[in-house]
Write a protein that holds these residues in place. Sequence first.
Motif, PDB file in Angstrom:
ATOM      1  N   ALA A  16       0.822  -1.216   0.000  1.00 50.84           N
ATOM      2  CA  ALA A  16       0.000   0.000   0.000  1.00 50.84           C
ATOM      3  C   ALA A  16       0.859   1.271   0.000  1.00 50.84           C
ATOM      4  CB  ALA A  16      -0.913  -0.002   1.219  1.00 50.84           C
ATOM      5  N   GLY A  17       2.179   1.076   0.030  1.00 56.27           N
ATOM      6  CA  GLY A  17       3.070   2.234   0.035  1.00 56.27           C
ATOM      7  C   GLY A  17       3.106   2.937   1.382  1.00 56.27           C
ATOM      8  N   ILE A  86       6.356   1.705   9.808  1.00 58.19           N
ATOM      9  CA  ILE A  86       4.981   1.647   9.309  1.00 58.19           C
ATOM     10  C   ILE A  86       4.459   3.082   9.336  1.00 58.19           C
ATOM     11  CG2 ILE A  86       2.667   0.659   9.661  1.00 58.19           C
ATOM     12  CD1 ILE A  86       4.792  -1.504   9.153  1.00 58.19           C
ATOM     13  N   LEU A  87       3.959   3.551   8.190  1.00 57.59           N
ATOM     14  CA  LEU A  87       3.597   4.966   8.047  1.00 57.59           C
ATOM     15  C   LEU A  87       2.103   5.203   8.118  1.00 57.59           C
ATOM     16  CD1 LEU A  87       5.971   5.727   5.033  1.00 57.59           C
ATOM     17  CD2 LEU A  87       6.503   5.790   7.483  1.00 57.59           C
ATOM     18  N   ASP A  88       1.362   4.222   8.580  1.00 59.90           N
ATOM     19  CA  ASP A  88      -0.084   4.339   8.611  1.00 59.90           C
ATOM     20  C   ASP A  88      -0.594   3.928   9.988  1.00 59.90           C
ATOM     21  OD1 ASP A  88      -2.776   4.282   6.890  1.00 59.90           O
ATOM     22  OD2 ASP A  88      -2.754   2.517   8.186  1.00 59.90           O
ATOM     23  N   GLU A  89      -1.393   4.793  10.601  1.00 58.15           N
ATOM     24  CA  GLU A  89      -1.929   4.536  11.941  1.00 58.15           C
ATOM     25  C   GLU A  89      -2.674   3.203  12.021  1.00 58.15           C
ATOM     26  OE1 GLU A  89      -2.232   5.668  15.143  1.00 58.15           O
ATOM     27  OE2 GLU A  89      -0.513   6.873  14.562  1.00 58.15           O
ATOM     28  N   GLY A  90      -3.515   2.953  11.030  1.00 54.08           N
ATOM     29  CA  GLY A  90      -4.334   1.734  11.030  1.00 54.08           C
ATOM     30  C   GLY A  90      -3.481   0.479  11.016  1.00 54.08           C
ATOM     31  N   PHE A  91      -2.530   0.431  10.071  1.00 52.08           N
ATOM     32  CA  PHE A  91      -1.622  -0.723  10.004  1.00 52.08           C
ATOM     33  C   PHE A  91      -0.844  -0.849  11.308  1.00 52.08           C
ATOM     34  CE2 PHE A  91      -1.745  -0.487   5.212  1.00 52.08           C
ATOM     35  CZ  PHE A  91      -2.206  -1.783   5.029  1.00 52.08           C
ATOM     36  N   ALA A  92      -0.341   0.281  11.805  1.00 50.72           N
ATOM     37  CA  ALA A  92       0.466   0.273  13.026  1.00 50.72           C
ATOM     38  C   ALA A  92      -0.342  -0.301  14.186  1.00 50.72           C
ATOM     39  CB  ALA A  92       0.946   1.684  13.353  1.00 50.72           C
ATOM     40  N   ARG A  93      -1.589   0.153  14.315  1.00 53.43           N
ATOM     41  CA  ARG A  93      -2.451  -0.349  15.402  1.00 53.43           C
ATOM     42  C   ARG A  93      -2.672  -1.845  15.295  1.00 53.43           C
ATOM     43  NH1 ARG A  93      -5.388   4.334  15.151  1.00 53.43           N
ATOM     44  NH2 ARG A  93      -6.776   3.400  13.615  1.00 53.43           N
TER      45      ARG A  93
END
Length: 104
Positions: A16-17, A86-93
Amino acid sequence: MKQDKVLSLTGLAAKAGKLASGEFCTEGEVKSGRASLVIVAEDASGNTKKKFQNMCEFYQVPIRFYEKKEVLGHAIGKEFRASVAILDEGFARSILKQLDTRSN
């Protein structure tokens, strides 16, 4: 071998970049405030671990040590990766949830 949720989510983030990999890029994303989570390979050098541990503490980015460099790299379609951001809050969570519910 069971499917590893952490690695699949990391792979999805890469597709997803929403992932930066390699020491230089990971560091850049942490310092710019874009990193939501840093994952460092368990077999990374002591220096690398300490550097990211201190950096993430300073910039208040969650950090986890997970898997080997080769496994981390393969998850994102590369050879070896000692660190990824990881540059995305959702993925990180989601990844943190997986990592933190594991019984170590």
